[in-house]
Write an enzyme that holds these catalytic residues in place. Structure first.
Site, PDB file in Angstrom:
ATOM      1  N   CYS A  47       0.851  -1.195   0.000  1.00 39.33           N
ATOM      2  CA  CYS A  47       0.000   0.000   0.000  1.00 39.33           C
ATOM      3  C   CYS A  47       0.885   1.244   0.000  1.00 39.33           C
ATOM      4  CB  CYS A  47      -0.880  -0.024   1.251  1.00 39.33           C
ATOM      5  SG  CYS A  47      -1.826   1.475   1.549  1.00 39.33           S
ATOM      6  N   SER A  49       0.731   3.754   1.803  1.00 38.93           N
ATOM      7  CA  SER A  49       1.057   4.226   3.156  1.00 38.93           C
ATOM      8  C   SER A  49       2.384   3.640   3.640  1.00 38.93           C
ATOM      9  CB  SER A  49      -0.058   3.878   4.140  1.00 38.93           C
ATOM     10  OG  SER A  49      -1.276   4.436   3.709  1.00 38.93           O
ATOM     11  N   HIS A  52       4.940   5.794   2.162  1.00 40.83           N
ATOM     12  CA  HIS A  52       5.008   7.095   2.845  1.00 40.83           C
ATOM     13  C   HIS A  52       5.982   7.044   4.032  1.00 40.83           C
ATOM     14  CE1 HIS A  52       2.014   8.870   0.394  1.00 40.83           C
ATOM     15  NE2 HIS A  52       0.932   8.541   1.061  1.00 40.83           N
ATOM     16  N   HIS A  68       0.745  -3.599   6.460  1.00 40.20           N
ATOM     17  CA  HIS A  68      -0.454  -3.461   7.298  1.00 40.20           C
ATOM     18  C   HIS A  68      -1.708  -3.975   6.581  1.00 40.20           C
ATOM     19  CE1 HIS A  68      -0.295   0.041   4.709  1.00 40.20           C
ATOM     20  NE2 HIS A  68      -1.609   0.096   4.823  1.00 40.20           N
ATOM     21  N   CYS A 175      -6.765  -3.228   4.353  1.00 38.90           N
ATOM     22  CA  CYS A 175      -6.551  -1.788   4.170  1.00 38.90           C
ATOM     23  C   CYS A 175      -7.235  -1.257   2.920  1.00 38.90           C
ATOM     24  CB  CYS A 175      -5.076  -1.402   4.164  1.00 38.90           C
ATOM     25  SG  CYS A 175      -4.891   0.381   3.923  1.00 38.90           S
TER      26      CYS A 175
END
Ligand code: PAD
Ligand code: ZN
Length: 375
Positions: A47, A49, A52, A68, A175
Site C-alpha cells: 500500500c 502508506s 510514505h 499493514h 486496508c
C-alpha cells in the site's frame, strides 16, 4: 502447535533507514504475551502508506517492519486471549478496536484511542516489541507489521474471519479496499443519483469508485495524471476520467464547469496538499462533501478561506473508511465470499517477500494497483 511458547526465526523485510530498500533477512519473533496473538502471515499487499514511511512523509520509528494489509492464520495466543485461537484465519487491523475507549463506545468514529497512527510508538500496547534482528529490537508498524512470515499483534488489532476466505485476495480487506469503499459508503454517505469525483486512481481510489457505484452515484469522474489508470477505473465504475495535465486551467475549475457548479462528493486519495485543495474547491459550495483519504505529508499545513465552509460545504476525513474494524471486517469478508464485493480488479501482481523492493518500484512507477506477496 510445536512452535507455541518458543521464539520463531523467520524471514522479514526490515527497513533500517529512510529512502533505502528493504533488507529481507532472518528475524526472531518472540512468543505472544498476555492478550497478544502470534500470526503466520499468508498474504500481504503493498500500500502507498508503507511507501510514505520509507520516504519520510509518514513518521514511524526505525528500524521497523512495515506492512499493514494482510491475512494469515493464528499460530499461538497469549494468556487471556478469547476472540481467536490457533488455526483461525484472521486479518490484522491497523486501526484497532479496544471496545473500551471513548471512540470505541461512540456510535460514530473509528480511530480507537489505542491506535499507533498519530505519533507512532512502533510498539505493541505494552510499550515493547516482539521482533529482534541482528541483536537489535525492531519496531512494529501500526500494530500489524505484516512484511514478515510471523508477526505478533494485540488482540484488539486482529479479527477472526470466515474459514473459507481466500487469504491471497482477502488481505485487501485489511486496508486498501475497506478504506476506499468505506470512504464512499460510510464516511461520505454517497447518495443515489449523485455526482462524485475521485482524485487518485490507485488501489484505494479505485475502491472509492467501487463504493460510489454501489451507493448508486450516477456520475463518477476519475482524476489522475497517469492515464494508464483510466481503463481500470472505468471497468470498476468511473463514468469518465480526466488528467489535470490536459488542461491549462486549475482542475477544480474544469470540474466545476463539467458539473454545473460542483460535485456532490469529492475524494482526495493521493496524499498531496494541492489535490486536497482542488478536491475541496470542486465540490458544490452549498452542499458538497469533500473527504480526505490520502495521508498528507508530515508537518505540512493548508491555509484556506473559511468562507469555503461558511457557504455550506462539509470537509471531513477518516482512516480505514470509517469502519470500526473488529465489528465490520468479518462482514466485509462475508460480502466478498458472497461475491457482493469484488477484489479481483484491484490485484494486478502476485509476488513474494523476496521481491518486495521490485513490488514497491512498480507502485512508484505507476505500473501496479495492488501487488500481493504470498509467503
Ligand atoms: P497509489 O500510489 O496506488 O495511488 C495514487 C494515485 O494518485 C496514482 O494513480 C497516481 O498516479 C495518482 N497521482 C499522483 N499524483 C497525482 C496528482 N498530482 N494528480 C492526480 N493524480 C495523482 O496509492 P494508494 O491507492 O495505495 O493510496 C492512496 C492514498 O491513500 C495514499 O496517500 C495512502 O497513504 C492513502 C491511504 N489512506 C488510508 C486511510 O486509512 N486513510 C489507508 C490506505 C491508504
Ligand atoms: Zn494501507
Amino acid at each position: 502447535m510445536a512452535t507455541a511458547g518458543k521464539v520463531i526465526k523467520c524471514k522479514a523485510a526490515v527497513l533500517w533507514e529512510l529512502n533505502k530498500p528493504f533488507s529481507v533477512e532472518e528475524v526472531e519473533v518472540a512468543p505472544p504475551k498476555a492478550n497478544e496473538v502470534r500470526v503466520k502471515i499468508v498474504a500481504t499487499g503493498i500500500c502507498r502508506s508503507d511507501d510514505h514511511v520509507i520516504n519520510g512523509s509518514l513518521l514511524a520509528p526505525l528500524p521497523i517492519i512495515l506492512g499493514h494489509e494482510a491475512a494469515g492464520i493464528v499460530e499461538s495466543v497469549g494468556e487471556g486471549v478469547t476472540s481467536v485461537k490457533p488455526g483461525d484465519k484472521v486479518i490484522p487491523l491497523f486501526t484497532p478496536q479496544c471496545r473500551q475507549c471513548k471512540v470505541c463506545k461512540h456510535p460514530n468514529g473509528n480511530l480507537c484511542s489505542q491506535n499507533d497512527l498519530n505519533g507512532s510508538k512502533g510498539t505493541l500496547k505494552d510499550g515493547t516489541t516482539r521482533f529482534t534482528c541482528r541483536g537489535k529490537p525492531i519496531h512494529h508498524f501500526l500494530g500489524t507489521s505484516t512484511f514478515s512470515e510471523y508477526t505478533v499483534v494485540d488482540e484488539m488489532s486482529i479479527v477472526k474471519i470466515d474459514s473459507s476466505a481466500p487469504l491471497e485476495k482477502i488481505c485487501l480487506i485489511g486496508c486498501g479496499f475497506s478504506t476506499g469503499y468505506g470512504s464512499a459508503v460510510k464516511v461520505a454517505k454517497v447518495t443515489p443519483g449523485s455526482t462524485c469525483v475521485v482524485f487518485g486512481l490507485g488501489g484505494v481510489g479505485l475502491s472509492v469508485v467501487i463504493g460510489c457505484k454501489s451507493a448508486g452515484a450516477s456520475r463518477i469522474i476519475g482524476v489522475d495524471i497517469n492515464k494508464d489508470k483510466f481503463a481500470k477505473a472505468k471497468e470498476v465504475g468511473a463514468t469518465e476520467c480526466i488528467s489535470p495535465l490536459d488542461y491549462k486551467k486549475p482542475i477544480q475549475d474544469v470540474l466545476i464547469e463539467m458539473t454545473q457548479n460542483g460535485v456532490d462528493f469529492s475524494f482526495e486519495v493521493i496524499g498531496r496538499l494541492d489535490t486536497m485543495t482542488a478536491a475541496l474547491l470542486c465540490c458544490n459550495d452549498a452542499f458538497g462533501v469533500c473527504v480526505i483519504v490520502g495521508v498528507p505529508p508530515n508537518a505540512q499545513n493548508l491555509s484556506f478561506n473559511p468562507m469555503l465552509l461558511l457557504t455550506g460545504r462539509t470537509w471531513k476525513g477518516a482512516v480505514f473508511g470509517g469502519f470500526k474494524s473488529k465489528d465490520e471486517v468479518p462482514k466485509l469478508v462475508s460480502d466478498v465470499i458472497a461475491q457482493k464485493l469484488k477484489l479481483d480488479p484491484l490485484i494486478t501482481h502476485a509476488s513474494s517477500l523476496d521481491k518486495i523492493n521490485e513490488g514497491f518500484d512498480m507502485l512508484r512507477a505507476g505500473k501496479s494497483i495492488r501487488t500481493v506477496m504470498t509467503m
